[in-house]
Design a protein around this motif. Structure first.
Motif, PDB file in Angstrom:
ATOM      1  N   ALA A  97       0.836  -1.200   0.000  1.00  0.00           N
ATOM      2  CA  ALA A  97       0.000   0.000   0.000  1.00  0.00           C
ATOM      3  C   ALA A  97       0.869   1.248   0.000  1.00  0.00           C
ATOM      4  CB  ALA A  97      -0.914   0.005   1.220  1.00  0.00           C
ATOM      5  N   GLY A  98       0.345   2.284  -0.615  1.00  0.00           N
ATOM      6  CA  GLY A  98       1.031   3.572  -0.650  1.00  0.00           C
ATOM      7  C   GLY A  98       0.211   4.642   0.032  1.00  0.00           C
ATOM      8  N   MET A  99       0.843   5.754   0.239  1.00  0.00           N
ATOM      9  CA  MET A  99       0.238   6.950   0.843  1.00  0.00           C
ATOM     10  C   MET A  99      -0.345   6.637   2.223  1.00  0.00           C
ATOM     11  SD  MET A  99      -1.158   8.547  -2.716  1.00  0.00           S
ATOM     12  CE  MET A  99      -1.684  10.114  -2.045  1.00  0.00           C
ATOM     13  N   ALA A 100      -1.658   6.706   2.402  1.00  0.00           N
ATOM     14  CA  ALA A 100      -2.245   6.448   3.718  1.00  0.00           C
ATOM     15  C   ALA A 100      -1.987   5.012   4.168  1.00  0.00           C
ATOM     16  CB  ALA A 100      -3.745   6.730   3.705  1.00  0.00           C
ATOM     17  N   MET A 156       4.743   1.281  -0.289  1.00  0.00           N
ATOM     18  CA  MET A 156       5.042   1.621  -1.677  1.00  0.00           C
ATOM     19  C   MET A 156       5.707   2.988  -1.763  1.00  0.00           C
ATOM     20  SD  MET A 156       4.123  -0.744  -3.703  1.00  0.00           S
ATOM     21  CE  MET A 156       3.639  -2.311  -3.041  1.00  0.00           C
ATOM     22  N   HIS A 157       6.647   3.095  -2.674  1.00  0.00           N
ATOM     23  CA  HIS A 157       7.260   4.398  -2.957  1.00  0.00           C
ATOM     24  C   HIS A 157       6.182   5.317  -3.500  1.00  0.00           C
ATOM     25  CE1 HIS A 157       9.507   7.437  -5.189  1.00  0.00           C
ATOM     26  NE2 HIS A 157      10.431   7.246  -4.265  1.00  0.00           N
ATOM     27  N   THR A 158       6.155   6.537  -3.017  1.00  0.00           N
ATOM     28  CA  THR A 158       5.187   7.522  -3.496  1.00  0.00           C
ATOM     29  C   THR A 158       5.930   8.749  -4.013  1.00  0.00           C
ATOM     30  OG1 THR A 158       4.982   8.504  -1.301  1.00  0.00           O
ATOM     31  CG2 THR A 158       3.409   6.771  -1.866  1.00  0.00           C
ATOM     32  N   THR A 159       5.286   9.465  -4.900  1.00  0.00           N
ATOM     33  CA  THR A 159       5.933  10.653  -5.449  1.00  0.00           C
ATOM     34  C   THR A 159       5.931  11.810  -4.459  1.00  0.00           C
ATOM     35  OG1 THR A 159       3.857  11.290  -6.504  1.00  0.00           O
ATOM     36  CG2 THR A 159       5.436  10.065  -7.837  1.00  0.00           C
ATOM     37  N   GLY A 185       7.620   7.448  -0.168  1.00  0.00           N
ATOM     38  CA  GLY A 185       7.279   6.203   0.516  1.00  0.00           C
ATOM     39  C   GLY A 185       7.354   6.285   2.023  1.00  0.00           C
ATOM     40  N   ARG A 186       7.904   7.383   2.540  1.00  0.00           N
ATOM     41  CA  ARG A 186       7.964   7.527   4.000  1.00  0.00           C
ATOM     42  C   ARG A 186       6.567   7.579   4.597  1.00  0.00           C
ATOM     43  NH1 ARG A 186      11.624  10.785   1.931  1.00  0.00           N
ATOM     44  NH2 ARG A 186      10.504  12.704   2.383  1.00  0.00           N
TER      45      ARG A 186
END
Length: 167
Positions: free
Chosen positions: A65-68, A88-91, A95-96
């Motif tokens: 999962a990414g973001m939230a 997941m890496h996010t823009t 990904g933090r």
């Protein structure tokens, strides 16, 4: 043979990462299922998926999962067996945001968390969990470790033979 691991992601944009988990499970001969289910956009489908996973024979869920990044935690809240989260890496935050959302679960709802985009390690961790009750799988994992060692030794030998400038 029935799936023992379920790989779930909230979006098809996660597929390039999650495919690495699938490939690693295949390499080890572990049956799996793979789903795209959004906990936010399809809550009824998600709840049914997570609540019925145990009766379908699933022993470990790998959730990316990414973001939230609510998918792994919600799986852990509904599924009584191990859940491994892949941030997941996010823009937006690299990904933090995903990492913090997955790793900071409330007391009583653990999610084993691997590195950002760490799908291969998630699959290996799932395999190690399953290997506690499967001597043949444990043997495969030991062989896998030997092959990684041999790969590094071969790379070092190539470096020694050619020198680092010609590597």
């Amino acid at each position: 043979m029935a799936a023992t691991v379920s790989i779930v992601m909230g979006s098809d944009s996660d597929m390039p990462v999650m495919a690495k988990a699938a490939a690693t499970l295949e390499e080890l001969g572990i049956e799996y299922e793979m789903r795209i289910i959004s906990a936010h956009r399809e809550p009824d489908i998600f709840f049914d998926y997570a609540k019925t996973a145990e009766e379908r024979g699933i022993k470990v869920i790998i959730a990316g999962a990414g973001m939230a990044a609510h998918l792994p935690g919600m799986c852990a809240a509904l599924f009584p067996l191990p859940v491994i989260g892949i941030p997941m890496h996010t823009t937006s935050l690299g990904g933090r945001d995903s990492l913090y959302s997955i790793v900071q679960m409330p007391s009583g709802i653990p999610v084993a968390t691997v590195a950002i985009n760490g799908a291969k390690n998630a699959a290996l961790l799932a395999a190690k969990m399953l290997a506690m009750a499967d001597p043949e799988l444990l043997k495969k994992l030991k062989e896998y470790s030997v092959s990684m060692k041999e790969e590094v030794e071969a790379k070092d030998q190539k470096l020694q033979d050619r020198g680092w400038k010609n590597y």
